[in-house]
Design an enzyme around this catalytic site. Structure first.
Site, PDB file in Angstrom:
ATOM      1  N   LYS A 176       2.419  -2.457 -17.787  1.00 13.46           N
ATOM      2  CA  LYS A 176       3.221  -3.365 -16.954  1.00 13.46           C
ATOM      3  C   LYS A 176       4.697  -3.020 -17.076  1.00 13.46           C
ATOM      4  O   LYS A 176       5.416  -2.962 -16.095  1.00 13.46           O
ATOM      5  CB  LYS A 176       3.025  -4.840 -17.353  1.00 13.46           C
ATOM      6  CG  LYS A 176       1.722  -5.484 -16.989  1.00 13.46           C
ATOM      7  CD  LYS A 176       1.568  -5.853 -15.534  1.00 13.46           C
ATOM      8  CE  LYS A 176       0.902  -4.753 -14.766  1.00 13.46           C
ATOM      9  NZ  LYS A 176      -0.530  -4.659 -14.797  1.00 13.46           N
TER      10      LYS A 176
ATOM     11  N   TRP B 247       2.547   5.992   1.852  1.00 12.39           N
ATOM     12  CA  TRP B 247       2.674   6.422   0.462  1.00 12.39           C
ATOM     13  C   TRP B 247       2.468   7.936   0.506  1.00 12.39           C
ATOM     14  O   TRP B 247       1.388   8.413   0.827  1.00 12.39           O
ATOM     15  CB  TRP B 247       1.620   5.752  -0.407  1.00 12.39           C
ATOM     16  CG  TRP B 247       1.819   6.042  -1.870  1.00 12.39           C
ATOM     17  CD1 TRP B 247       2.666   5.402  -2.723  1.00 12.39           C
ATOM     18  CD2 TRP B 247       1.153   7.040  -2.645  1.00 12.39           C
ATOM     19  NE1 TRP B 247       2.570   5.956  -3.985  1.00 12.39           N
ATOM     20  CE2 TRP B 247       1.649   6.959  -3.963  1.00 12.39           C
ATOM     21  CE3 TRP B 247       0.185   8.008  -2.355  1.00 12.39           C
ATOM     22  CZ2 TRP B 247       1.207   7.795  -4.990  1.00 12.39           C
ATOM     23  CZ3 TRP B 247      -0.248   8.839  -3.380  1.00 12.39           C
ATOM     24  CH2 TRP B 247       0.267   8.721  -4.681  1.00 12.39           C
TER      25      TRP B 247
ATOM     26  N   ARG C 131       0.816  -1.219   0.000  1.00 11.52           N
ATOM     27  CA  ARG C 131       0.000   0.000   0.000  1.00 11.52           C
ATOM     28  C   ARG C 131       0.849   1.270   0.000  1.00 11.52           C
ATOM     29  O   ARG C 131       0.331   2.380  -0.100  1.00 11.52           O
ATOM     30  CB  ARG C 131      -0.915   0.018   1.222  1.00 11.52           C
ATOM     31  CG  ARG C 131      -1.861  -1.154   1.280  1.00 11.52           C
ATOM     32  CD  ARG C 131      -2.706  -1.098   2.520  1.00 11.52           C
ATOM     33  NE  ARG C 131      -3.606   0.038   2.495  1.00 11.52           N
ATOM     34  CZ  ARG C 131      -4.816   0.032   1.965  1.00 11.52           C
ATOM     35  NH1 ARG C 131      -5.284  -1.054   1.421  1.00 11.52           N
ATOM     36  NH2 ARG C 131      -5.568   1.107   1.978  1.00 11.52           N
TER      37      ARG C 131
ATOM     38  N   HIS D 236      -0.549   7.208 -37.596  1.00 14.21           N
ATOM     39  CA  HIS D 236      -0.974   8.604 -37.431  1.00 14.21           C
ATOM     40  C   HIS D 236      -0.081   9.341 -36.435  1.00 14.21           C
ATOM     41  O   HIS D 236      -0.488  10.339 -35.859  1.00 14.21           O
ATOM     42  CB  HIS D 236      -2.442   8.641 -36.994  1.00 14.21           C
ATOM     43  CG  HIS D 236      -3.346   7.998 -37.986  1.00 14.21           C
ATOM     44  ND1 HIS D 236      -3.707   8.601 -39.169  1.00 14.21           N
ATOM     45  CD2 HIS D 236      -3.911   6.758 -38.015  1.00 14.21           C
ATOM     46  CE1 HIS D 236      -4.482   7.770 -39.868  1.00 14.21           C
ATOM     47  NE2 HIS D 236      -4.613   6.652 -39.185  1.00 14.21           N
TER      48      HIS D 236
ATOM     49  N   GLU E 190       5.618   0.271 -15.250  1.00 17.06           N
ATOM     50  CA  GLU E 190       5.576   0.128 -13.789  1.00 17.06           C
ATOM     51  C   GLU E 190       6.783  -0.613 -13.238  1.00 17.06           C
ATOM     52  O   GLU E 190       7.328  -0.247 -12.206  1.00 17.06           O
ATOM     53  CB  GLU E 190       4.366  -0.729 -13.388  1.00 17.06           C
ATOM     54  CG  GLU E 190       3.044  -0.089 -13.459  1.00 17.06           C
ATOM     55  CD  GLU E 190       1.984  -1.098 -13.041  1.00 17.06           C
ATOM     56  OE1 GLU E 190       1.457  -0.954 -11.946  1.00 17.06           O
ATOM     57  OE2 GLU E 190       1.681  -2.034 -13.806  1.00 17.06           O
TER      58      GLU E 190
ATOM     59  N   ASN F  32      -4.527   7.193   7.160  1.00 13.45           N
ATOM     60  CA  ASN F  32      -4.510   6.818   5.745  1.00 13.45           C
ATOM     61  C   ASN F  32      -5.598   7.649   5.067  1.00 13.45           C
ATOM     62  O   ASN F  32      -6.766   7.535   5.419  1.00 13.45           O
ATOM     63  CB  ASN F  32      -4.793   5.307   5.642  1.00 13.45           C
ATOM     64  CG  ASN F  32      -5.156   4.851   4.232  1.00 13.45           C
ATOM     65  OD1 ASN F  32      -5.826   3.856   4.069  1.00 13.45           O
ATOM     66  ND2 ASN F  32      -4.713   5.564   3.220  1.00 13.45           N
ATOM     67  N   GLY F  33      -5.208   8.493   4.126  1.00 12.95           N
ATOM     68  CA  GLY F  33      -6.190   9.338   3.444  1.00 12.95           C
ATOM     69  C   GLY F  33      -5.644  10.743   3.280  1.00 12.95           C
ATOM     70  O   GLY F  33      -4.435  10.968   3.409  1.00 12.95           O
TER      71      GLY F  33
ATOM     72  N   LYS G 240      -0.326  -0.199  -4.104  1.00  9.21           N
ATOM     73  CA  LYS G 240      -1.304  -1.138  -4.667  1.00  9.21           C
ATOM     74  C   LYS G 240      -2.713  -0.567  -4.655  1.00  9.21           C
ATOM     75  O   LYS G 240      -3.464  -0.721  -5.604  1.00  9.21           O
ATOM     76  CB  LYS G 240      -1.255  -2.422  -3.835  1.00  9.21           C
ATOM     77  CG  LYS G 240      -2.192  -3.490  -4.301  1.00  9.21           C
ATOM     78  CD  LYS G 240      -1.499  -4.405  -5.262  1.00  9.21           C
ATOM     79  CE  LYS G 240      -2.436  -5.353  -5.948  1.00  9.21           C
ATOM     80  NZ  LYS G 240      -2.124  -5.455  -7.373  1.00  9.21           N
TER      81      LYS G 240
END
Ligand code: F6R
Length: 611
Positions: free
Chosen positions: A488, A73, A27, A507, A491, A99-100, A606
């Site tokens: 993928k 995070w 997380r 194009h 990341e 968290n938030g 995540k």
């Protein structure tokens, strides 16, 4: 994002919290910290991953029976020791994890600064804690009351857990918009952002709802709303085993999860799809079949990889059900005042079930009368709970930050849904229905053959790992697979990659092509095959290096491409569940070859619970 863990009870709190933080590191892993109550409050914090905190605490007195921990995070304030949680109050008696995001923190901070409060960090969390402390002092009230008053004034999202040196037998927690699970043990309680830190101690849990406040003591759990009314906790049993959240001999969770796909897709189909009987049994779909088959429009909202699954579903649903489908980035949809009619069905696709943008997007659509259908992996998550109906993907816990097995399970669920709706609507004839049922049922048996490309892809990764850019191209059902392949790679390997519809590349992106550019074609046998062969020729004519994912027996592309990865034949509607697997392996092995932490890529988390 951010992971929180707390414990109160007879056990040593620190080992429980530390193990929990390691499980929740997916997380966020910018910094971590713990606050322990042991004849006073001790707070330890460290920039970097949880292992760095653990190392810094060797030899310290960590004895405590109550404590809180956090893995961060970063949102407000750079990753650093001082911005790490827990934060402490001005008087040093309270510690809090969060968290938030507190959106009105600047205004609150201004008020507190005028009153003489000082701030050790740049975080919104420290502001909220000091606001709580200020209320406690001014109102001469207890911590619980102060938290309640404070939360009525803040805007934003939060899970908070606060401990008080003067009341070492009590934790106070509250939630709005971020997840919180409380595990109930014998004379002990465990708190966490998800069930993974709790599972080995107890299977009895309570999922806390928005605007609820919990007062937790070793042998007591009191739930209240912000109006101070008591709520009876609703205890549920966890349906998850410890082995599911461990690496099981693999070097990384990502590789383990890629290799789990024969089982996860099978589990997703099991009990639902029966090709012999010609039936699909999905209670959530059946109970809302009138809304689904008569929908004037289906809007799929999602982010990232789940959005790519939504794009595949758009093709499948339009093809089989003849219902117009729009696929929306949840973050755009929620802010742009979209036109929603009562007959619209919104399908929210989310692995975590906690993605803030997806959650708010469906809350808004729900208010406007749409039927919300959740396709979610995490059982009991916020999106699953606010949806009118849904279908779980049953892929099991996905720990690697890059989504892999959740994607293929999402495709399996969405395809089953499309088939079921088409059958009920009469937009598919029985012969084709039976054929596609068999094709879908056969996918779990074809995945092991696809995974056999593992060793070949590891070598390809070595060959191409130093490329500066990659282009991923596909058409039709494989166009979203190309987007997923590019995502993928970005990341996991930090290599710039672009996914494009193969025909669209002339194009613009074709200007990038030269002899240094690897171009990955997702080119399994489908109704677009001849067209994509021409696109490969266009790249070859400009000296691009072509890596093609093809169906077994495809001599045409084999003879043109520099490298081919062969997957089993499957109908084009279900082929993405196979063709995406080489994309996952290629990104994984390039990341490993570059020596990167593939399970915890930089800057990512995540579960994106901030907007
Ligand atoms: C990519 C990835 C993210 C998620 C996105 C949505 O590998 O994992 O792009 O797909 O953050 O998350 P969920 O599906 O949990 O809503």
């Amino acid at each position: 994002m951010c992971g929180i863990v707390a414990y109160i009870g007879p056990k040593e709190a620190y080992p429980v919290i530390l193990k929990g933080l390691k499980r929740l590191e997916y997380r966020g892993y910018d910094s971590s910290g713990v606050a322990l109550l042991n004849s006073g409050l001790k707070v330890y914090k460290k920039k970097g991953k949880v292992a760095e905190l653990e190392e810094s605490l060797v030899g310290k007195d960590l004895h405590a029976h109550a404590g809180i921990g956090h893995t961060r995070w970063a949102t407000h304030g750079e990753p650093s020791d001082r911005n790490a949680h827990p934060h402490i109050s001005e008087n040093g008696k309270l510690a809090m994890i969060h968290n938030g995001i507190i959106e009105n923190y600047t205004q609150l901070k201004g008020e507190l600064v005028k009153k003489g409060y000082t701030f050790q960090s740049d975080t919104d969390t420290e502001v909220l804690l000091k606001f709580i402390e200020d209320i406690q002092l001014n109102n001469e009230c207890g911590l619980e009351e102060a938290v309640r008053i404070a939360l009525k004034r803040v805007t934003g999202a939060y899970v908070i857990v606060v401990i008080d040196q003067d009341h070492p037998d009590t934790l106070i927690a509250a939630r709005k918009g971020s997840p919180l699970v409380i595990g109930i043990g014998k004379g002990e309680h465990f708190l966490a952002s998800d069930a993974s830190p709790i599972i080995e101690y107890t299977k009895e849990v309570v999922y806390i709802n928005d605007y609820e406040l919990a007062i937790i003591r070793p042998d007591e759990l009191i739930l209240k709303n912000l109006g101070n009314e008591k709520i009876t906790p609703y205890i549920t049993k966890l349906d998850m085993e410890l082995a599911a959240i461990e690496k099981g001999g693999y070097d990384h969770f990502m590789l383990k999860e890629i290799f789990e796909q024969p089982h996860t897709i099978f589990d997703c189909l099991r009990g639902r799809l029966d090709a012999n009987a010609g039936t699909i049994t999905m209670a959530g779909v059946q109970n809302h079949i009138e809304q689904l088959k008569n929908a004037s429009r289906i809007i799929i909202v999602a982010c990232g990889t789940s959005w790519h699954a939504g794009l595949v579903a758009e093709y499948v649903i339009e093809e089989l059900c003849r219902i117009p489908v729009e696929v929306e980035y949840a973050s755009e949809f929620r802010y742009r005042n979209p036109v929603i009619h009562k007959g619209d069905v919104i399908i929210a696709v989310s692995q975590s079930g906690e993605t803030a943008d997806t959650l708010v997007a469906i809350e808004k659509a729900k208010e406007q009368g749409a039927t919300i259908f959740g396709v979610v992996n995490v059982v009991g998550s916020s999106i699953s709970r606010i949806s009118h109906a849904g279908a779980y993907t049953h892929a099991g816990p996905e720990i690697g930050v890059a989504s892999t097995k959740a994607f293929t399970a999402q495709l399996a669920v969405l395809t089953m849904m499309a088939l079921k709706i088409a059958q009920e609507k009469g937009s598919i004839d029985n012969k084709r229905f039976m054929y596609l049922l068999n094709e879908l049922q056969a996918i779990p048996e074809k995945v092991p053959a696809t995974l056999q490309t593992n060793e070949q892809i590891r070598k390809l990764a070595d060959k191409y790992k130093d490329a500066k850019d990659f282009l991923y191209l596909g058409r039709g059902y494989n166009f979203p697979v190309a987007l997923e392949g590019a995502l993928k790679l970005k990341e996991i390997s930090y290599i710039h990659a672009e996914g494009y519809p193969a025909a669209e590349m002339k194009h613009g992106p074709i200007a990038l092509v030269d002899e240094t550019l690897p171009v990955v074609f997702v080119a399994t046998k489908d109704s677009y095959h001849e067209k994509i062969v021409s696109n490969i020729q266009e790249i070859k004519a400009r000296k691009g290096k072509v890596i093609a994912v093809i169906t077994e027996g495809d001599e045409v592309i084999s003879n043109m491409a520099d490298d081919v990865i062969v997957v089993p034949a499957a109908d084009e509607l279900v082929a993405p569940m196979l063709s995406v697997i080489p994309m996952q392996l290629l990104a994984y092995y390039i990341g490993v070859a570059k020596g990167l932490d593939v399970d915890k890529p930089r800057n990512l988390a995540k579960s994106v619970t901030v907007e």
